[in-house]
Design a protein around this motif. Structure first.
Motif, PDB file in Angstrom:
ATOM      1  N   GLU A   1       0.768  -1.289   0.083  1.00 10.20           N
ATOM      2  CA  GLU A   1      -0.222   0.283   0.008  1.00 10.20           C
ATOM      3  C   GLU A   1       0.867   1.392  -0.069  1.00 10.20           C
ATOM      4  O   GLU A   1       0.610   2.303  -0.687  1.00 10.20           O
ATOM      5  CB  GLU A   1      -0.794  -0.039   1.164  1.00 10.20           C
ATOM      6  CG  GLU A   1      -2.125  -1.064   1.228  1.00 10.20           C
ATOM      7  CD  GLU A   1      -3.044  -0.850   2.216  1.00 10.20           C
ATOM      8  OE1 GLU A   1      -3.964  -1.431   2.201  1.00 10.20           O
ATOM      9  OE2 GLU A   1      -2.645  -0.519   3.342  1.00 10.20           O
ATOM     10  N   GLN A   2       1.932   1.305   0.633  1.00 10.17           N
ATOM     11  CA  GLN A   2       2.641   2.459   0.786  1.00 10.17           C
ATOM     12  C   GLN A   2       3.338   2.673  -0.524  1.00 10.17           C
ATOM     13  O   GLN A   2       3.749   3.761  -0.848  1.00 10.17           O
ATOM     14  CB  GLN A   2       3.984   2.246   2.017  1.00 10.17           C
ATOM     15  CG  GLN A   2       3.215   2.209   3.490  1.00 10.17           C
ATOM     16  CD  GLN A   2       2.263   3.615   3.571  1.00 10.17           C
ATOM     17  OE1 GLN A   2       2.591   4.707   3.258  1.00 10.17           O
ATOM     18  NE2 GLN A   2       1.082   3.584   3.909  1.00 10.17           N
ATOM     19  N   LEU A   3       3.973   1.605  -1.200  1.00  9.78           N
ATOM     20  CA  LEU A   3       4.515   1.556  -2.375  1.00  9.78           C
ATOM     21  C   LEU A   3       3.487   2.182  -3.457  1.00  9.78           C
ATOM     22  O   LEU A   3       3.963   3.021  -4.148  1.00  9.78           O
ATOM     23  CB  LEU A   3       4.914   0.139  -2.862  1.00  9.78           C
ATOM     24  CG  LEU A   3       5.400   0.154  -4.366  1.00  9.78           C
ATOM     25  CD1 LEU A   3       6.534   1.298  -4.665  1.00  9.78           C
ATOM     26  CD2 LEU A   3       6.039  -1.269  -4.595  1.00  9.78           C
TER      27      LEU A   3
ATOM     28  N   VAL B   1      -5.518  -7.961  -6.590  1.00  6.02           N
ATOM     29  CA  VAL B   1      -5.304  -7.661  -5.110  1.00  6.02           C
ATOM     30  C   VAL B   1      -5.323  -6.422  -4.438  1.00  6.02           C
ATOM     31  O   VAL B   1      -5.730  -6.368  -3.171  1.00  6.02           O
ATOM     32  CB  VAL B   1      -4.540  -8.744  -4.367  1.00  6.02           C
ATOM     33  CG1 VAL B   1      -4.803 -10.284  -4.728  1.00  6.02           C
ATOM     34  CG2 VAL B   1      -3.106  -8.395  -4.840  1.00  6.02           C
ATOM     35  N   LEU B   2      -4.825  -5.482  -5.115  1.00  7.72           N
ATOM     36  CA  LEU B   2      -4.408  -4.161  -4.514  1.00  7.72           C
ATOM     37  C   LEU B   2      -4.546  -3.200  -5.902  1.00  7.72           C
ATOM     38  O   LEU B   2      -4.121  -3.388  -6.953  1.00  7.72           O
ATOM     39  CB  LEU B   2      -2.978  -4.240  -4.032  1.00  7.72           C
ATOM     40  CG  LEU B   2      -2.372  -2.922  -3.545  1.00  7.72           C
ATOM     41  CD1 LEU B   2      -3.114  -2.668  -2.061  1.00  7.72           C
ATOM     42  CD2 LEU B   2      -1.043  -2.997  -3.364  1.00  7.72           C
ATOM     43  N   SER B   3      -5.036  -1.860  -5.451  1.00  6.86           N
ATOM     44  CA  SER B   3      -5.230  -1.058  -6.593  1.00  6.86           C
ATOM     45  C   SER B   3      -5.454   0.405  -6.028  1.00  6.86           C
ATOM     46  O   SER B   3      -5.713   0.481  -4.972  1.00  6.86           O
ATOM     47  CB  SER B   3      -6.418  -1.487  -7.443  1.00  6.86           C
ATOM     48  OG  SER B   3      -7.592  -1.172  -6.776  1.00  6.86           O
ATOM     49  N   SER B   4      -5.282   1.196  -6.972  1.00 11.74           N
ATOM     50  CA  SER B   4      -5.560   2.590  -6.713  1.00 11.74           C
ATOM     51  C   SER B   4      -6.283   3.536  -7.837  1.00 11.74           C
ATOM     52  O   SER B   4      -5.807   3.014  -9.091  1.00 11.74           O
ATOM     53  CB  SER B   4      -4.257   3.383  -6.060  1.00 11.74           C
ATOM     54  OG  SER B   4      -3.432   3.685  -7.211  1.00 11.74           O
TER      55      SER B   4
ATOM     56  N   VAL C   1      -6.286  10.107  -3.707  1.00 10.19           N
ATOM     57  CA  VAL C   1      -6.117   8.550  -4.154  1.00 10.19           C
ATOM     58  C   VAL C   1      -7.123   7.833  -3.287  1.00 10.19           C
ATOM     59  O   VAL C   1      -7.132   7.728  -2.429  1.00 10.19           O
ATOM     60  CB  VAL C   1      -4.603   7.989  -3.525  1.00 10.19           C
ATOM     61  CG1 VAL C   1      -4.297   6.729  -3.953  1.00 10.19           C
ATOM     62  CG2 VAL C   1      -3.653   9.114  -4.124  1.00 10.19           C
ATOM     63  N   PHE C   2      -7.844   7.076  -4.322  1.00  9.93           N
ATOM     64  CA  PHE C   2      -8.412   5.997  -3.736  1.00  9.93           C
ATOM     65  C   PHE C   2      -8.113   4.675  -3.751  1.00  9.93           C
ATOM     66  O   PHE C   2      -7.791   4.108  -4.991  1.00  9.93           O
ATOM     67  CB  PHE C   2     -10.024   5.915  -4.604  1.00  9.93           C
ATOM     68  CG  PHE C   2     -10.811   7.117  -4.526  1.00  9.93           C
ATOM     69  CD1 PHE C   2     -11.960   7.609  -3.703  1.00  9.93           C
ATOM     70  CD2 PHE C   2     -10.183   8.259  -5.453  1.00  9.93           C
ATOM     71  CE1 PHE C   2     -12.542   8.741  -3.634  1.00  9.93           C
ATOM     72  CE2 PHE C   2     -11.047   9.504  -5.372  1.00  9.93           C
ATOM     73  CZ  PHE C   2     -12.247   9.539  -4.832  1.00  9.93           C
ATOM     74  N   LEU C   3      -7.863   3.837  -2.558  1.00 11.26           N
ATOM     75  CA  LEU C   3      -6.901   2.693  -2.379  1.00 11.26           C
ATOM     76  C   LEU C   3      -7.471   1.586  -1.906  1.00 11.26           C
ATOM     77  O   LEU C   3      -8.560   1.643  -1.017  1.00 11.26           O
ATOM     78  CB  LEU C   3      -6.002   3.287  -1.573  1.00 11.26           C
ATOM     79  CG  LEU C   3      -4.590   2.124  -1.473  1.00 11.26           C
ATOM     80  CD1 LEU C   3      -3.114   2.922  -1.272  1.00 11.26           C
ATOM     81  CD2 LEU C   3      -4.995   1.167  -0.346  1.00 11.26           C
ATOM     82  N   GLY C   4      -7.504   0.470  -2.509  1.00 12.67           N
ATOM     83  CA  GLY C   4      -8.290  -0.772  -2.159  1.00 12.67           C
ATOM     84  C   GLY C   4      -7.330  -1.777  -2.025  1.00 12.67           C
ATOM     85  O   GLY C   4      -6.559  -2.012  -2.904  1.00 12.67           O
ATOM     86  N   SER C   5      -7.490  -2.706  -0.938  1.00  8.91           N
ATOM     87  CA  SER C   5      -6.508  -3.730  -0.739  1.00  8.91           C
ATOM     88  C   SER C   5      -7.550  -4.699   0.007  1.00  8.91           C
ATOM     89  O   SER C   5      -8.656  -4.607   0.773  1.00  8.91           O
ATOM     90  CB  SER C   5      -5.206  -3.444  -0.032  1.00  8.91           C
ATOM     91  OG  SER C   5      -5.671  -3.191   1.290  1.00  8.91           O
ATOM     92  N   PRO C   6      -6.973  -5.969   0.489  1.00  7.60           N
ATOM     93  CA  PRO C   6      -7.578  -7.006   1.548  1.00  7.60           C
ATOM     94  C   PRO C   6      -7.519  -6.177   2.768  1.00  7.60           C
ATOM     95  O   PRO C   6      -8.472  -6.760   3.380  1.00  7.60           O
ATOM     96  CB  PRO C   6      -6.413  -8.065   1.391  1.00  7.60           C
ATOM     97  CG  PRO C   6      -6.054  -7.923   0.135  1.00  7.60           C
ATOM     98  CD  PRO C   6      -5.680  -6.566  -0.225  1.00  7.60           C
ATOM     99  N   ALA C   7      -7.023  -5.331   3.332  1.00 10.80           N
ATOM    100  CA  ALA C   7      -7.110  -4.339   4.407  1.00 10.80           C
ATOM    101  C   ALA C   7      -8.491  -3.496   4.342  1.00 10.80           C
ATOM    102  O   ALA C   7      -8.650  -3.028   5.414  1.00 10.80           O
ATOM    103  CB  ALA C   7      -5.966  -3.662   4.663  1.00 10.80           C
TER     104      ALA C   7
ATOM    105  N   ALA D   1     -14.311  -4.279  -3.916  1.00 13.72           N
ATOM    106  CA  ALA D   1     -14.298  -5.261  -2.839  1.00 13.72           C
ATOM    107  C   ALA D   1     -14.085  -4.697  -1.610  1.00 13.72           C
ATOM    108  O   ALA D   1     -14.852  -5.054  -0.518  1.00 13.72           O
ATOM    109  CB  ALA D   1     -13.191  -6.366  -3.393  1.00 13.72           C
ATOM    110  N   GLY D   2     -13.084  -3.695  -1.325  1.00 18.17           N
ATOM    111  CA  GLY D   2     -12.926  -3.298  -0.176  1.00 18.17           C
ATOM    112  C   GLY D   2     -13.666  -2.437   0.336  1.00 18.17           C
ATOM    113  O   GLY D   2     -13.893  -2.289   1.793  1.00 18.17           O
ATOM    114  N   ALA D   3     -14.698  -1.861  -0.539  1.00 15.26           N
ATOM    115  CA  ALA D   3     -15.586  -0.936  -0.027  1.00 15.26           C
ATOM    116  C   ALA D   3     -17.168  -1.657   0.073  1.00 15.26           C
ATOM    117  O   ALA D   3     -18.283  -1.190   0.298  1.00 15.26           O
ATOM    118  CB  ALA D   3     -15.908  -0.085  -1.122  1.00 15.26           C
ATOM    119  N   GLY D   4     -17.079  -2.940  -0.212  1.00 10.92           N
ATOM    120  CA  GLY D   4     -18.470  -3.645  -0.115  1.00 10.92           C
ATOM    121  C   GLY D   4     -19.116  -3.765  -1.144  1.00 10.92           C
ATOM    122  O   GLY D   4     -20.268  -4.248  -1.298  1.00 10.92           O
TER     123      GLY D   4
END
Length: 270
Positions: free
Chosen positions: A11-13, A118-121, A130-136, A228-231
């Motif tokens: 995520e930081q990357l 699995v991870l995106s922005s 920046v709208f960020l999505g991940s398994p977290a 996915a991360g936002a439902g």
């Protein structure tokens, strides 16, 4: 599974890649952006120095930090797409909006792990978002602030705000007819927002986005982890998971809204 510690580092990357991209793009927005037409006889297909410069900058940072990862990008093609981790890049999604000076273009970055995003922005640097999505989970990062993203309930198309980029330009005849059916059933439709509309579904202000078979993987993959991360839910027009090669996409905040739309799209589904 990827460990929580690895997810946090990735995520930081991802946030760093958005900064690198913004540094390359923003000096050219509403300025001399070096417009070219790469469409030829196929029709107008703009590209700018911002598209190319941002992707080159992202690739350079990835080479410095995670040289073992693969990359797929709109401007410079594939580099080791068979790797366990592969970044999928669209440096300026919405180039037409960019050259028109409209701040709805975005930088799309997603990360595949073993073939699955699995991870995106979705980044809009002119607005500082920046709208960020991940398994977290999914969140909006703006300046030093971060807030969780959540889709909103929408129990049917009669309540829905829907969006698409440009049905006249991008939809084939069968797709246009299907879109017209969905639009007729919806409360309100907005056009021309490109992938910024995906982010608005995650943020709970738009309910459904429908895009055509003209979409490439870099146009749509950033939607999947974010929603996915936002439902929310992302499928193709037949209700299946999106594949690795792009194509038709339906992005919904509430599955009930999607389930009402899919029968109207079915006749044009690939």
């Amino acid at each position: 599974m990827i460990s929580p510690e690895r997810i946090e580092a990735l995520e930081q990357l991802l946030l760093d890649l958005n900064r690198v991209s913004a540094d390359a793009i923003l000096p050219l927005f509403r300025s001399d952006h070096g417009l070219e037409d790469k469409g030829g006889e196929a029709g107008f297909d703009p590209v700018t120095m911002a598209d190319r410069g941002a992707e080159a900058a992202i690739r350079q940072r990835l080479a410095e930090v995670v040289p073992e990862h693969g990359v797929i990008g709109e401007e410079y093609g594939e580099d080791r797409p068979e790797q366990e981790f592969v970044w999928v890049l669209d440096p300026v999604d919405g180039t037409r909006a960019f050259i028109a000076g409209l701040p709805v273009w975005t930088t799309l970055i997603s990360l595949r792990w073993r073939g699955e995003p699995v991870l995106s922005s979705i980044g809009q640097p002119y607005l500082g978002e920046v709208f960020l999505g991940s398994p977290a989970g999914s969140r909006l990062v703006r300046g030093g602030d971060s807030r969780a993203l959540r889709v909103r309930p929408c129990f049917g198309l009669s309540e829905a705000i829907i969006a698409s980029t440009d049905p006249t330009a991008y939809f084939e005849a069968d797709e246009r007819a299907a879109w017209d059916r969905v639009r007729a059933a919806a409360r309100l439709a907005r056009l021309g927002c490109d992938a910024y509309a995906y982010a608005m579904v995650a943020a709970g202000t738009i309910d459904l986005v429908v895009e055509s078979r003209a979409c490439k993987c870099w146009d749509i993959e950033a939607a999947a982890p974010l929603l996915a991360g936002a439902g929310g839910v992302v499928t193709d027009w037949a209700g299946r998971p999106i594949g690795p090669n792009g194509g038709q996409i339906a992005i919904a905040g509430d599955r009930a809204c999607l389930e009402e739309a899919l029968p109207l799209l079915k006749s044009a589904a690939d």
